[in-house]
Design a protein around this motif. Structure first.
Motif, PDB file in Angstrom:
ATOM      1  N   ALA A 103       0.611  -1.098   0.054  1.00 15.09           N
ATOM      2  CA  ALA A 103      -0.065  -0.002   0.047  1.00 15.09           C
ATOM      3  C   ALA A 103       0.886   1.235  -0.194  1.00 15.09           C
ATOM      4  O   ALA A 103       0.558   2.215  -0.735  1.00 15.09           O
ATOM      5  CB  ALA A 103      -0.940   0.018   1.200  1.00 15.09           C
ATOM      6  N   ARG A 104       1.881   1.361   0.754  1.00 12.33           N
ATOM      7  CA  ARG A 104       2.973   2.520   0.758  1.00 12.33           C
ATOM      8  C   ARG A 104       3.618   2.689  -0.577  1.00 12.33           C
ATOM      9  O   ARG A 104       3.557   3.607  -1.015  1.00 12.33           O
ATOM     10  CB  ARG A 104       4.081   2.211   1.837  1.00 12.33           C
ATOM     11  N   LYS A 105       3.831   1.505  -1.243  1.00 13.17           N
ATOM     12  CA  LYS A 105       4.528   1.409  -2.480  1.00 13.17           C
ATOM     13  C   LYS A 105       3.667   2.003  -3.457  1.00 13.17           C
ATOM     14  O   LYS A 105       3.941   2.723  -4.428  1.00 13.17           O
ATOM     15  CB  LYS A 105       4.977   0.210  -2.833  1.00 13.17           C
ATOM     16  N   ALA A 106       2.293   1.455  -3.266  1.00 10.58           N
ATOM     17  CA  ALA A 106       1.464   2.355  -4.328  1.00 10.58           C
ATOM     18  C   ALA A 106       0.888   3.661  -4.180  1.00 10.58           C
ATOM     19  O   ALA A 106       0.238   4.332  -4.768  1.00 10.58           O
ATOM     20  CB  ALA A 106      -0.057   1.375  -4.366  1.00 10.58           C
ATOM     21  N   GLY A 107       1.277   4.159  -2.777  1.00  8.82           N
ATOM     22  CA  GLY A 107       1.069   5.732  -2.494  1.00  8.82           C
ATOM     23  C   GLY A 107      -0.432   5.706  -2.281  1.00  8.82           C
ATOM     24  O   GLY A 107      -0.961   7.132  -2.494  1.00  8.82           O
ATOM     25  N   MET A 108      -0.944   5.036  -1.530  1.00 10.02           N
ATOM     26  CA  MET A 108      -2.248   5.138  -1.009  1.00 10.02           C
ATOM     27  C   MET A 108      -2.417   5.894   0.280  1.00 10.02           C
ATOM     28  O   MET A 108      -3.027   5.496   1.326  1.00 10.02           O
ATOM     29  CB  MET A 108      -2.920   3.646  -0.842  1.00 10.02           C
ATOM     30  N   ARG A 109      -2.100   7.194   0.294  1.00  5.34           N
ATOM     31  CA  ARG A 109      -2.088   7.879   1.758  1.00  5.34           C
ATOM     32  C   ARG A 109      -3.449   8.073   1.994  1.00  5.34           C
ATOM     33  O   ARG A 109      -3.819   8.349   3.357  1.00  5.34           O
ATOM     34  CB  ARG A 109      -1.008   9.047   1.489  1.00  5.34           C
ATOM     35  N   ASP A 110      -4.352   8.452   1.118  1.00  7.64           N
ATOM     36  CA  ASP A 110      -5.625   9.156   1.236  1.00  7.64           C
ATOM     37  C   ASP A 110      -6.614   7.846   1.352  1.00  7.64           C
ATOM     38  O   ASP A 110      -7.739   8.134   1.109  1.00  7.64           O
ATOM     39  CB  ASP A 110      -5.931  10.106   0.346  1.00  7.64           C
ATOM     40  N   ILE A 111      -6.095   6.562   1.233  1.00 10.57           N
ATOM     41  CA  ILE A 111      -7.243   5.513   1.152  1.00 10.57           C
ATOM     42  C   ILE A 111      -8.381   5.331   2.081  1.00 10.57           C
ATOM     43  O   ILE A 111      -9.395   5.069   1.835  1.00 10.57           O
ATOM     44  CB  ILE A 111      -6.496   4.205   1.158  1.00 10.57           C
ATOM     45  N   CYS A 112      -8.009   5.835   3.477  1.00  9.71           N
ATOM     46  CA  CYS A 112      -9.142   5.606   4.599  1.00  9.71           C
ATOM     47  C   CYS A 112     -10.120   6.488   4.439  1.00  9.71           C
ATOM     48  O   CYS A 112     -11.367   6.379   4.839  1.00  9.71           O
ATOM     49  CB  CYS A 112      -8.198   6.199   5.825  1.00  9.71           C
ATOM     50  N   SER A 113     -10.009   7.656   3.416  1.00  9.32           N
ATOM     51  CA  SER A 113     -11.277   8.487   3.147  1.00  9.32           C
ATOM     52  C   SER A 113     -12.133   7.686   2.169  1.00  9.32           C
ATOM     53  O   SER A 113     -13.167   8.489   1.960  1.00  9.32           O
ATOM     54  CB  SER A 113     -10.645   9.986   2.624  1.00  9.32           C
ATOM     55  N   TYR A 114     -11.512   6.720   1.629  1.00 10.04           N
ATOM     56  CA  TYR A 114     -12.742   5.770   0.538  1.00 10.04           C
ATOM     57  C   TYR A 114     -13.358   4.914   0.822  1.00 10.04           C
ATOM     58  O   TYR A 114     -14.109   4.385   0.448  1.00 10.04           O
ATOM     59  CB  TYR A 114     -11.716   5.514  -0.777  1.00 10.04           C
ATOM     60  N   VAL A 115     -12.860   4.003   2.136  1.00  9.61           N
ATOM     61  CA  VAL A 115     -13.319   2.951   2.511  1.00  9.61           C
ATOM     62  C   VAL A 115     -14.423   3.088   3.365  1.00  9.61           C
ATOM     63  O   VAL A 115     -14.768   4.211   4.239  1.00  9.61           O
ATOM     64  CB  VAL A 115     -12.354   2.250   3.392  1.00  9.61           C
TER      65      VAL A 115
END
Length: 447
Positions: A103-115
């Motif tokens: 996830a860090r490698k994919a740059g998902m820093r803002d993923i928590c706002s989508y789940v």
């Protein structure tokens, strides 16, 4: 102005059926596609069980599960945590407290706002143009303020699912149009008896058929039987008209011959000849009236019984004297000149009952009943010493529902019934002023 034309019955049935099938097809296709989605989610989540230990190991290694704990020596290195699943821990504010290596490698820093933070079962989310299956592992953390999510990209699989959905809608539409065609054919076949009925009725109207066939479905059997009875009655009425006209022509022929004989008889005085000719003309008039009525309603109601007046009058006055016992009423009857009338007893009782009831209700103390015998008719009069009937109401009170006196109870039907009874015997009825200064109802019955 004519109302808007309504669609034929078979079209209404077809439109209603098609609407029901269309709604069912849409719901069926939607539910089937939802089942496909759930099936795909379950299928692509099947190997989550094998991946969770690696993800939990990476989580423990990064010291998020229990803060301050040293990483055990048997935990796998980061290179062994390579998996198709991406994991992260989010707090209630939508901030990622920890993310897996992938996830860090994919740059998902803002993923928590989508789940979705309220998740009971796997679901789909869309993030940066890609689709992911998201899971929540509630036992992965001990904190109530954090949630552990695991996601996996399924964009390629969803493309395959979209293809399956298109095929589903195609076959659903094919099923809908096939069912619509079958319904139209079934409707055409089901309503064919009605078309046959319309054709046969047209043939009867054009005198090309005498009656309807009997080979109709059970649901139309009663209708066709009733129509055949109506056709039979119409034929009987036509025959009755023909017989009545024949009888009338024969009767008039005899009377005209008698009249011609009177005109040729030089021995008769002018006064005697006129009297006898008037009698013949009167008889011809009675014959015409009788035959026309018989042609219209048959013999029913035209057989004139000889009903005595005195017993009916005595019975009715005695009854009303009891009903209006608080009002002393003097009854005077003069029936010697015509002790009986050529009316059915039931009709005469109904007629006098309505008139005497009004007389007792509105009189002050006197009611007179007289019957006279004139050369052309019997004249029956019922009068009282009440308030009388105003000139403006003397015609309308014989209509149904009309009452001249709105202060007294009543339905306005009694006098209308009297008018119908008198008319059925060719008589007349009217109201005028009484010698007693009240109302006088006068009826004449032709002889």
């Amino acid at each position: 102005m004519k109302g808007k034309m309504k669609p034929p019955m078979h079209k209404r049935v077809i439109m209603t059926s098609v609407a029901i099938i269309l709604g069912f097809s849409i719901v069926f296709g939607f539910m089937l596609n939802q089942l496909y989605v759930q099936s795909y989610i379950a299928m692509y989540s099947a190997d989550l069980v094998t991946a969770v230990p690696q993800i939990i190991g990476e989580l423990r290694r990064d010291k998020v599960l229990k803060l301050g704990e040293r990483a055990p020596s048997d935990l796998p290195p980061p290179s062994m945590a390579q998996t198709n699943y991406l994991a992260f821990v989010c707090d209630k504010g939508g901030v990622a407290n920890w993310m897996s290596y992938q996830a860090r490698k994919a740059g998902m820093r803002d993923i928590c706002s989508y789940v979705p933070h309220e998740l009971d079962e796997p679901d789909l989310i869309h993030y940066r143009g890609k689709s992911y299956v998201v899971h929540i592992i509630s036992e992965a953390t001990k904190s109530d303020n954090k949630q552990f999510f695991v996601i996996r990209e399924v964009s390629h699989q969803l493309e395959q699912l979209s293809h399956i959905k298109r095929k589903t809608w195609f076959y659903t539409a094919l099923l809908f149009f096939t069912a619509t065609g079958l319904i139209y054919a079934a409707s055409y076949w089901s309503f064919s008896p009605l078309r046959k009925l319309a054709d046969e009725l047209n043939e009867i109207a054009e005198s090309r058929r005498e009656k309807l066939d009997e080979d109709y479905p059970k649901e139309l059997g009663e209708v066709t039987d009733a129509l055949n009875r109506m056709i039979t009655l119409r034929e009987e009425q036509t025959l009755r008209y023909r017989h009545a006209m024949d009888d009338l022509a024969h009767s008039l022929k005899s009377r005209l011959a008698a009249t011609n004989a009177l005109l040729d008889d030089a021995s008769l005085s002018r006064e005697n000849m006129s009297k006898r000719i008037v009698e013949q003309v009167s008889q011809m008039d009675d014959m015409v009236q009788y035959q026309l009525k018989r042609a219209l309603v048959g013999q029913r109601g035209l057989v004139r019984d000889k009903s005595e007046l005195a017993p009916i009058v005595d019975s009715l006055t005695g009854m009303f004297a009891k009903i209006y016992s608080d009002k002393p009423v003097t009854i005077t009857s003069r029936l010697q000149e015509a002790p009986s009338l050529p009316l059915n007893k039931a009709d005469l009782t109904e007629l006098l009952g309505n008139l005497l009831e009004n007389a007792f209700r509105f009189c002050i103390s006197e009611v007179h009943i007289t019957c006279r015998n004139t050369p052309d008719a019997f004249v029956l009069t019922v009068e009282d010493d009440g308030m009388g009937v105003a000139e403006k109401h003397r015609e309308s009170i014989f209509q149904r529902g009309v009452r001249a006196d709105q202060l007294n109870p009543g339905t306005g039907i009694g006098l209308a019934v009297c008018s119908e009874i008198v008319a059925s015997y060719g008589g007349t009825i009217w109201v005028t002023d009484s010698k007693l200064e009240g109302a006088a109802f006068v009826m004449t019955f032709p002889k």
